[in-house]
Design an enzyme around this catalytic site. Structure first.
Site, PDB file in Angstrom:
ATOM      1  N   ILE A   1       1.727  -2.820  -7.969  1.00  0.00           N
ATOM      2  CA  ILE A   1       1.214  -4.167  -8.200  1.00  0.00           C
ATOM      3  C   ILE A   1       1.635  -4.665  -9.580  1.00  0.00           C
ATOM      4  CG2 ILE A   1      -0.817  -5.633  -8.230  1.00  0.00           C
ATOM      5  CD1 ILE A   1      -0.065  -4.264  -5.494  1.00  0.00           C
TER       6      ILE A   1
ATOM      7  N   GLU B   1       8.492 -17.301  -2.473  1.00  0.00           N
ATOM      8  CA  GLU B   1       8.593 -16.088  -3.279  1.00  0.00           C
ATOM      9  C   GLU B   1      10.024 -15.575  -3.309  1.00  0.00           C
ATOM     10  OE1 GLU B   1       7.030 -11.428  -3.322  1.00  0.00           O
ATOM     11  OE2 GLU B   1       6.006 -12.912  -2.078  1.00  0.00           O
ATOM     12  N   ARG B   2      10.682 -15.571  -2.150  1.00  0.00           N
ATOM     13  CA  ARG B   2      12.044 -15.049  -2.084  1.00  0.00           C
ATOM     14  C   ARG B   2      13.035 -15.960  -2.782  1.00  0.00           C
ATOM     15  NH1 ARG B   2      10.638 -12.821   3.945  1.00  0.00           N
ATOM     16  NH2 ARG B   2       9.880 -10.794   3.194  1.00  0.00           N
TER      17      ARG B   2
ATOM     18  N   GLU C   1       0.838  -1.196   0.000  1.00  0.00           N
ATOM     19  CA  GLU C   1       0.000   0.000   0.000  1.00  0.00           C
ATOM     20  C   GLU C   1       0.873   1.245   0.000  1.00  0.00           C
ATOM     21  OE1 GLU C   1      -2.867  -0.195   3.141  1.00  0.00           O
ATOM     22  OE2 GLU C   1      -3.783  -2.031   2.352  1.00  0.00           O
TER      23      GLU C   1
ATOM     24  N   HIS D   1      -2.496  -8.039  13.093  1.00  0.00           N
ATOM     25  CA  HIS D   1      -2.358  -9.178  12.188  1.00  0.00           C
ATOM     26  C   HIS D   1      -3.702  -9.723  11.721  1.00  0.00           C
ATOM     27  CE1 HIS D   1       1.909 -10.050  13.976  1.00  0.00           C
ATOM     28  NE2 HIS D   1       1.866  -8.974  13.236  1.00  0.00           N
TER      29      HIS D   1
ATOM     30  N   GLY E   1      10.700  -7.970  -0.175  1.00  0.00           N
ATOM     31  CA  GLY E   1      11.389  -7.707   1.088  1.00  0.00           C
ATOM     32  C   GLY E   1      12.746  -7.101   0.816  1.00  0.00           C
TER      33      GLY E   1
ATOM     34  N   ARG F   1      36.267  -6.400 -27.699  1.00  0.00           N
ATOM     35  CA  ARG F   1      36.565  -4.971 -27.613  1.00  0.00           C
ATOM     36  C   ARG F   1      38.057  -4.749 -27.391  1.00  0.00           C
ATOM     37  NH1 ARG F   1      34.981   0.077 -29.106  1.00  0.00           N
ATOM     38  NH2 ARG F   1      35.478   1.640 -27.499  1.00  0.00           N
TER      39      ARG F   1
END
Length: 385
Positions: free
Chosen positions: A158, A242-243, A128, A179, A364, A268
């Protein structure tokens, strides 16, 4: 370095995924970045090729593969040959598991077939404008009205915010508990559910990051996901995976940046010889090679722990922290080795550099990861006093 966690069937699958990403995603990346989002059709194509939710039950159209290494390969090959803005990882590994593991039979029967086929694109709405990583400070609320819930609030940053059809929204249902959160399934077309403008970002230009607004949205009781008041626990439960998914992606982009740069420094020339022949270049490239190989081993081991159901929050936080920090160092070094060309958007390394800056922030921040790891060591003020 040979990665010992993969079997021949994994490598065969990798070849298939690499071909898909190189032919269906990579060639469209520049156009997607210009339009600010991927085409919806890419999810349908991924679904048709069995690349969405490989773990999903066969009755929903999935392959029923209980081995996260296959999902790991999809993430890695999208980073190498596709585009980081194609959030197939968000769809398959971050949001779909909420529905598959928390949803009741009706919800799964209604939603999972479309999720696996790519007809229903997914997003999750936690962050948020005023809370950031502090989920307990969430203000979006849902009030029980007897036969439905009334949802009000706003979410920001989002991913898949514009093209998503199904959004898992976290909202406060108990105003007296920090919570006291619950999860709701919000679907495209619900009255009062609106999307803000696509947000302009430093990088990830093919990813449609947006604000979402909820004004007296009537959520059917059938669209609550899991039990009321358990949303905070559910979010924490899924954060480890997720992490780890994030760490997998960071390592793949860092490896890709290294490979691009190794090729560049061999070609190069400066002062009459390839810049790769200078000791400074050799030493820095060698250091990156060693660091990438070492951390890749840790991330691969974490995938095996996830497969065994033994991945802890601390394990995942360490993987996310170290992978994002290493990715940042590698990107910076690789841009430096490209010289002025590294600052030009026409070179992929320039785009990768700006894309990677978010890695130490989302899922996070690095600071939050250090807090989680530190507390696991018993270094918690509440327990030490």
């Amino acid at each position: 370095m040979r990665r010992l966690i993969f079997e021949p069937e994994h490598e065969q699958f990798r070849d298939t995924v690499a071909k898909f990403m190189a032919t269906e995603v990579g060639p469209n990346a520049e156009r997607w970045r210009a339009q600010g989002m991927v085409d919806r059709e890419i999810y349908l194509k991924a679904g048709a090729n069995g690349l969405l939710c490989t773990w999903a039950d066969e009755k929903y159209g999935g392959a029923g593969i209980d081995d996260f290494r296959f999902e790991q390969i999809i993430v890695e090959e999208n980073m190498r040959h596709g585009d980081v803005g194609f959030y197939i990882n968000l769809h398959s590994n971050l949001v779909a598991p909420y529905i598959a593991k928390l949803g009741n039979d009706e919800q799964k029967d209604r939603l999972m077939p479309g999720i696996v086929s790519g007809e229903k694109i997914l997003a999750v709405a936690m962050t948020e404008p005023s809370t950031g990583s502090d989920l307990a400070g969430m203000r979006t609320s849902a009030v029980d009205k007897g036969d439905h819930w009334l949802l009000n609030g706003a979410k920001t940053y989002i991913s898949n915010g514009i093209i998503s059809d199904v959004v898992i929204v976290a909202a406060r249902t108990d105003p007296n508990s920090r919570h006291g959160l619950s999860l709701f399934i919000v679907e495209r077309g619900m009255e009062g559910f609106e999307r803000g403008a696509k947000l302009a970002k430093m990088g990830l230009h093919a990813q449609d990051t947006a604000e979402l607004f909820f004004t007296d949205v009537k959520i059917p009781k059938a669209n609550m996901l899991g039990d009321a008041g358990q949303g905070f626990r559910y979010l924490a439960q899924f954060l480890a995976q997720e992490r780890l998914v994030a760490a997998i992606g960071f390592m793949a982009t860092a490896q890709t940046a290294f490979d691009l740069t190794l090729e560049y420094v061999k070609e190069r020339r400066a002062f009459g010889k390839p810049i790769g022949a200078f000791q400074n270049t050799r030493f820095k490239m060698a250091t990156m090679r060693a660091e990438l190989d070492a951390l890749q081993t840790y991330v691969d081991q974490s995938v095996l722990l996830l497969n065994a159901g033994e991945l802890t929050a601390e394990d995942a936080s360490a993987a996310k922290l170290l992978a994002s920090e290493l990715e940042a160092r590698v990107m910076d070094e690789c841009v430096q080795f490209h010289g002025g060309a590294g600052y030009m958007s026409e070179y992929r390394i320039s785009r990768m550099y700006t894309d990677a800056r978010i890695s130490r922030i989302f899922a996070g921040t690095s600071e939050i990861m250090r807090e989680i790891i530190g507390r696991s060591l018993g270094l918690d003020e509440r327990k030490m006093n």
